[in-house]
Design an enzyme around this catalytic site. Structure first.
Site, mmCIF file in Angstrom:
data_model
loop_
_atom_site.group_PDB
_atom_site.id
_atom_site.type_symbol
_atom_site.label_atom_id
_atom_site.label_comp_id
_atom_site.label_asym_id
_atom_site.label_seq_id
_atom_site.Cartn_x
_atom_site.Cartn_y
_atom_site.Cartn_z
ATOM 1 N N GLY A 9 0.806 -1.223 0.000
ATOM 2 C CA GLY A 9 0.000 0.000 0.000
ATOM 3 C C GLY A 9 0.838 1.271 0.000
ATOM 4 N N GLU A 10 2.145 1.142 0.271
ATOM 5 C CA GLU A 10 3.036 2.310 0.202
ATOM 6 C C GLU A 10 3.100 2.789 -1.254
ATOM 7 O OE1 GLU A 10 4.477 4.022 2.519
ATOM 8 O OE2 GLU A 10 5.910 5.174 1.341
ATOM 9 N N PRO A 13 6.531 7.149 -6.603
ATOM 10 C CA PRO A 13 6.222 8.099 -7.683
ATOM 11 C C PRO A 13 6.339 7.430 -9.051
ATOM 12 C CG PRO A 13 7.795 9.042 -6.125
ATOM 13 C CD PRO A 13 7.665 7.588 -5.781
ATOM 14 N N GLY A 16 10.295 8.757 -12.544
ATOM 15 C CA GLY A 16 11.567 9.035 -11.883
ATOM 16 C C GLY A 16 12.566 9.519 -12.910
ATOM 17 N N GLY A 18 15.779 8.963 -14.804
ATOM 18 C CA GLY A 18 16.775 7.948 -15.154
ATOM 19 C C GLY A 18 18.149 8.588 -15.167
ATOM 20 N N ASP A 43 16.384 7.323 -10.110
ATOM 21 C CA ASP A 43 16.780 5.940 -10.375
ATOM 22 C C ASP A 43 18.290 5.895 -10.602
ATOM 23 O OD1 ASP A 43 15.789 3.094 -11.040
ATOM 24 O OD2 ASP A 43 17.277 3.593 -12.575
ATOM 25 N N TYR A 48 26.503 2.889 -12.842
ATOM 26 C CA TYR A 48 26.421 4.107 -13.666
ATOM 27 C C TYR A 48 27.581 5.064 -13.348
ATOM 28 C CZ TYR A 48 21.551 2.508 -14.294
ATOM 29 O OH TYR A 48 20.415 1.777 -14.549
ATOM 30 N N LYS A 77 20.976 0.083 -7.293
ATOM 31 C CA LYS A 77 21.032 -1.321 -7.735
ATOM 32 C C LYS A 77 22.365 -1.970 -7.382
ATOM 33 C CE LYS A 77 18.246 0.253 -11.595
ATOM 34 N NZ LYS A 77 18.832 1.554 -11.974
ATOM 35 N N HIS A 110 20.517 -5.858 -9.922
ATOM 36 C CA HIS A 110 20.503 -5.195 -11.233
ATOM 37 C C HIS A 110 20.224 -6.162 -12.382
ATOM 38 C CE1 HIS A 110 22.334 -1.361 -13.221
ATOM 39 N NE2 HIS A 110 21.405 -1.891 -13.987
#
Ligand code: A2P
Length: 320
Positions: A9-10, A13, A16, A18, A43, A48, A77, A110
């Site tokens: 239930g949380e 958004p 996001g 990227g 994210d 990255y 990730k 990931h």
């Protein structure tokens, strides 16, 4: 902002920012601009190689009270090199340090692919057989158990997976104590992934679509020849024209209306704002159906980059 419901239930958004392929030199400023524009969801991923830039921007926004921590949703990730249970905690702590946060909202495995720990974050594409661990050597369920510990110790609110097929989820689910909150997968009109999305929905796993715009800025080595373009697709453009919107906004609105979160990447102020404004676009049932007809099971991120070189992984067994 529009929110999607997690299994308990949380709310997460639905759009996001990227950050894959975002140059760290411009990402701090871009993240600040994104926060000012109304982005709440970021994210990120260790591989990255740009989490410190995001961390600086988040820290600035939090310490100047532009936003409070509980208004933000930050995902990161676990990279393939840290699947061994004994490596999971330190990988998560390194990401938290880089992002300058006490906790993550979501931490994803990931890929269902494991590398030897010596590979670290240096090589996204390992070179030799010794660089890989098979899933027998590094079982996904063992990695998951170590990720569950991160939730128990308060470093992470939710855990999930990325690039997981139905086959892999079916194997993992009975072995979990903490439910996977999200499966982040490549998805766009050329790769609707409807069966996988339905399976995830039935099992209360929220789907996030990566590469929702086709990831045109991927390294050339990972690009196929004559890749189809989402942004210049005729159907998408004609629907965009009918709404006086852009192709990107239509591509994003289509996913959000399917109940899927999207993480378009941009570091450009105007395009970041444009992408967030996709929340204002309401597509008709007939437009949704026209876009859904574009599906041709086409992957931009097709997994072939980990084939060969003695690797136990193939595009087929990754996306089984
Ligand atoms: P840029 O970062 O210069 O804005 P994806 O999210 O599928 O990975 O796609 C990212 C690519 O799409 C990047 O090249 C990004 O460029 C570009 N892009 C992001 N938003 C838009 C937009 N609204 N219109 C056109 N291209 C976009």
């Amino acid at each position: 902002m529009k929110y999607l419901d997690l299994f308990d239930g949380e709310k997460m958004p639905s759009i996001g920012l990227g950050t894959w392929k975002s140059d760290p030199e411009v990402l701090k400023k871009a993240t600040q601009l994104a926060i000012n524009t109304g982005y709440k969801h970021f994210d990120c991923a260790a591989i990255y190689q740009n989490e410190p830039a995001i961390g600086d921007a988040l820290n600035h926004a939090l310490t100047t009270h532009k936003v409070s921590r509980d208004q933000l949703w930050v995902t990161s990730k676990l990279w393939n090199s840290y699947h061994r249970p004994e490596d999971v905690l330190s990988a998560c702590k390194a990401t938290l340090k880089a992002l300058r946060l006490d906790y993550l909202d979501l931490y994803l495995m990931h890929w269902p692919v494991a590398f030897a720990p010596h590979v670290g974050l240096a090589l996204a594409d390992p070179d030799t057989a010794d660089d890989f661990l098979s899933l027998d050597q590094a079982p996904i369920s063992d990695t998951w158990q170590a990720m569950e510990q991160l939730v128990s110790s308060g470093l992470v609110r939710y855990i999930g997976v990325s690039n997981f097929s139905q086959t892999k989820l079916k194997k993992l689910l009975p072995q979990t104590i903490i439910h996977p909150a999200v499966n982040q997968i490549e998805s766009h009109p050329f790769l609707a992934q409807s069966d996988l999305v339905d399976y995830c929905t039935q099992n209360k796993i929220l789907v996030t679509a990566y590469s929702p715009l086709g990831s045109g800025d991927r390294p050339a080595a990972h690009k196929g020849q004559d890749e189809p373009s989402l942004l210049s697709n005729k159907t998408v453009l004609s629907i965009a024209n009918a709404h006086s919107r852009t192709a990107a906004q239509v591509l994003l609105a289509w996913q959000i209306q399917r109940g899927i979160a999207v993480i378009p990447k941009s570091t450009n102020e105007a395009r970041m704002a444009e992408n967030l404004a996709a929340l204002e676009v309401q597509l008709s049932a007939s437009e949704m159906a026209q876009i859904s007809k574009l599906d041709k099971n086409y992957r931009y991120i097709n997994g072939t980059f980990w084939e060969g070189k003695g690797s136990p992984y193939t595009a087929v067994n990754i996306f089984d």
